[in-house]
Design a protein around this motif. Sequence first.
Motif, mmCIF file in Angstrom:
data_model
loop_
_atom_site.group_PDB
_atom_site.id
_atom_site.type_symbol
_atom_site.label_atom_id
_atom_site.label_comp_id
_atom_site.label_asym_id
_atom_site.label_seq_id
_atom_site.Cartn_x
_atom_site.Cartn_y
_atom_site.Cartn_z
ATOM 1 N N ASP A 179 0.824 -1.208 0.000
ATOM 2 C CA ASP A 179 0.000 0.000 0.000
ATOM 3 C C ASP A 179 0.861 1.263 0.000
ATOM 4 O OD1 ASP A 179 -2.893 0.349 -0.134
ATOM 5 O OD2 ASP A 179 -2.661 1.623 1.621
ATOM 6 N N SER A 180 1.820 1.279 -0.902
ATOM 7 C CA SER A 180 2.788 2.367 -0.970
ATOM 8 C C SER A 180 2.703 3.046 -2.327
ATOM 9 C CB SER A 180 4.206 1.817 -0.752
ATOM 10 O OG SER A 180 5.156 2.847 -0.807
ATOM 11 N N ALA A 181 2.688 4.369 -2.328
ATOM 12 C CA ALA A 181 2.457 5.141 -3.542
ATOM 13 C C ALA A 181 3.681 5.953 -3.938
ATOM 14 C CB ALA A 181 1.267 6.084 -3.339
ATOM 15 N N THR A 182 3.648 6.447 -5.162
ATOM 16 C CA THR A 182 4.660 7.396 -5.606
ATOM 17 C C THR A 182 4.447 8.735 -4.904
ATOM 18 O OG1 THR A 182 3.308 8.226 -7.433
ATOM 19 C CG2 THR A 182 4.699 6.300 -7.872
ATOM 20 N N HIS A 183 5.432 9.595 -5.008
ATOM 21 C CA HIS A 183 5.343 10.916 -4.391
ATOM 22 C C HIS A 183 4.149 11.695 -4.934
ATOM 23 C CE1 HIS A 183 6.292 15.244 -4.091
ATOM 24 N NE2 HIS A 183 6.862 14.922 -2.960
ATOM 25 N N GLU A 184 3.913 11.581 -6.240
ATOM 26 C CA GLU A 184 2.829 12.331 -6.854
ATOM 27 C C GLU A 184 1.467 11.890 -6.320
ATOM 28 O OE1 GLU A 184 6.412 12.570 -9.326
ATOM 29 O OE2 GLU A 184 5.328 10.901 -8.409
ATOM 30 N N VAL A 185 1.256 10.584 -6.216
ATOM 31 C CA VAL A 185 -0.009 10.068 -5.692
ATOM 32 C C VAL A 185 -0.134 10.381 -4.209
ATOM 33 C CG1 VAL A 185 -1.325 7.960 -5.231
ATOM 34 C CG2 VAL A 185 -0.226 8.278 -7.456
ATOM 35 N N LEU A 186 0.972 10.271 -3.478
ATOM 36 C CA LEU A 186 0.949 10.562 -2.049
ATOM 37 C C LEU A 186 0.478 11.990 -1.791
ATOM 38 C CD1 LEU A 186 1.633 9.420 0.775
ATOM 39 C CD2 LEU A 186 3.922 10.396 0.502
ATOM 40 N N GLY A 187 0.849 12.902 -2.683
ATOM 41 C CA GLY A 187 0.440 14.291 -2.513
ATOM 42 C C GLY A 187 -1.057 14.505 -2.612
ATOM 43 N N GLU A 188 -1.764 13.575 -3.241
ATOM 44 C CA GLU A 188 -3.213 13.667 -3.387
ATOM 45 C C GLU A 188 -3.967 12.874 -2.323
ATOM 46 O OE1 GLU A 188 -4.588 15.664 -5.660
ATOM 47 O OE2 GLU A 188 -2.541 16.255 -6.188
ATOM 48 N N ARG A 189 -3.244 12.207 -1.455
ATOM 49 C CA ARG A 189 -3.888 11.359 -0.450
ATOM 50 C C ARG A 189 -4.632 12.213 0.575
ATOM 51 N NH1 ARG A 189 -4.129 6.547 2.117
ATOM 52 N NH2 ARG A 189 -3.902 6.502 4.382
ATOM 53 N N THR A 190 -5.802 11.748 0.994
ATOM 54 C CA THR A 190 -6.550 12.433 2.036
ATOM 55 C C THR A 190 -6.492 11.612 3.324
ATOM 56 O OG1 THR A 190 -8.604 11.362 1.299
ATOM 57 C CG2 THR A 190 -8.139 13.562 0.458
ATOM 58 N N THR A 191 -6.098 12.275 4.383
ATOM 59 C CA THR A 191 -6.099 11.673 5.713
ATOM 60 C C THR A 191 -6.164 12.821 6.704
ATOM 61 O OG1 THR A 191 -4.961 10.116 7.182
ATOM 62 C CG2 THR A 191 -3.573 11.640 5.939
ATOM 63 N N ASP A 192 -6.132 12.541 7.960
ATOM 64 C CA ASP A 192 -6.133 13.595 8.970
ATOM 65 C C ASP A 192 -5.177 13.190 10.073
ATOM 66 O OD1 ASP A 192 -7.740 12.246 11.263
ATOM 67 O OD2 ASP A 192 -8.980 11.967 9.480
ATOM 68 N N LEU A 193 -4.821 14.170 10.889
ATOM 69 C CA LEU A 193 -3.804 13.955 11.914
ATOM 70 C C LEU A 193 -4.249 12.911 12.933
ATOM 71 C CD1 LEU A 193 -1.008 15.091 12.398
ATOM 72 C CD2 LEU A 193 -2.011 16.833 13.897
ATOM 73 N N ALA A 194 -5.527 12.913 13.286
ATOM 74 C CA ALA A 194 -6.009 11.941 14.268
ATOM 75 C C ALA A 194 -5.871 10.518 13.742
ATOM 76 C CB ALA A 194 -7.469 12.233 14.623
ATOM 77 N N THR A 195 -6.179 10.313 12.455
ATOM 78 C CA THR A 195 -6.052 8.982 11.864
ATOM 79 C C THR A 195 -4.597 8.546 11.831
ATOM 80 O OG1 THR A 195 -8.026 9.333 10.507
ATOM 81 C CG2 THR A 195 -6.514 7.599 9.813
ATOM 82 N N GLU A 196 -3.696 9.476 11.526
ATOM 83 C CA GLU A 196 -2.273 9.136 11.505
ATOM 84 C C GLU A 196 -1.776 8.750 12.901
ATOM 85 O OE1 GLU A 196 0.536 11.245 8.846
ATOM 86 O OE2 GLU A 196 -1.078 12.715 8.688
ATOM 87 N N VAL A 197 -2.182 9.507 13.907
ATOM 88 C CA VAL A 197 -1.775 9.172 15.277
ATOM 89 C C VAL A 197 -2.353 7.820 15.673
ATOM 90 C CG1 VAL A 197 -1.989 9.832 17.710
ATOM 91 C CG2 VAL A 197 -1.476 11.570 15.983
ATOM 92 N N GLY A 198 -3.621 7.595 15.350
ATOM 93 C CA GLY A 198 -4.234 6.307 15.664
ATOM 94 C C GLY A 198 -3.552 5.164 14.948
ATOM 95 N N GLY A 199 -3.199 5.371 13.682
ATOM 96 C CA GLY A 199 -2.504 4.340 12.928
ATOM 97 C C GLY A 199 -1.146 4.016 13.497
#
Length: 286
Positions: free
Chosen positions: A112-132
């Motif tokens: 589940d790893s993307a290129t830099h270009e695709v990563l720039g379009e990813r939607t997430t939020d800080l709470a989800t990142e901390v939870g992950g």
Amino acid sequence: MGSSLVCLRASGGRRALVFIHPASGSAASFRALLPHLRSDCSVYAFHSPDIDPDRPRSIEGIAGAYLAEFLSADSRSTPVFVGWSFSGPVAVEMARLAEEAGISPAGVILLDSATHEVLGERTTDLATEVGGLFGVDMSQAHVSTIDELLGHAAALIAVASDTPGLTGQDLRPFWDVYSWHQGIFDEGWRASPCRAPLLVIRARDETGWNSASECLGWSEVVGCPVSVAWAGGTHYTMMDDSRLVDIARIIEQASDKWGAEPGSLDVAPGLPRNAPHDGVSPVGKV
């Protein structure tokens, strides 16, 4: 600079699985995966549990240092580089550098790893990142700053693990390592192609990639179709213990195919994209 490479299993086989840590720096999920992998290949994992000022801070620098460390430990085996999330680009760059050095990796597997270009379009939020990162459900965290989120995560962990007194400050070093690695992409890095075949294992319940191509941008990098397999879970939970049997099976199927007949996989292995959603909340180790 200390060693980042851990030999999880030495084998007399000709193949080596080389796992590279996600942004958390932890290799714990790869250790848990080990019992589900056959014993006819060596297994290595890179970890980075803290911020070492002597370590390179670029995808190319990390890839070069890790490749040199692996070759110093095992120059005989044919590597399959495996990267999860942040480390997918590191794995591709390690393969490219190996090829420049006259070594032909069997393949590269991207969890589940993307290129830099695709990563720039990813939607997430800080709470989800901390939870992950910490493996807790932050959906009820009605706070916004990183200090508040770390405090909320610490309170959840303290209850779940019976460790009263745990605070957000106790979790801060782990978040700093995660941020250090994630920040590397802010430097505008762009992937260069390798000749080794690529397989992207997608988390079928992950929604953050939006309308990105199934291969998460890697076909555009290498200039040819990239195989895609689907596994259960989200970006954060795909390497949870309950899913490791499926992940190991996909990895071994790809490795066997590449060993028998180098090149792209003819049929993408794994679970179908439209398999039933398992309802698991997006938490895990990243």
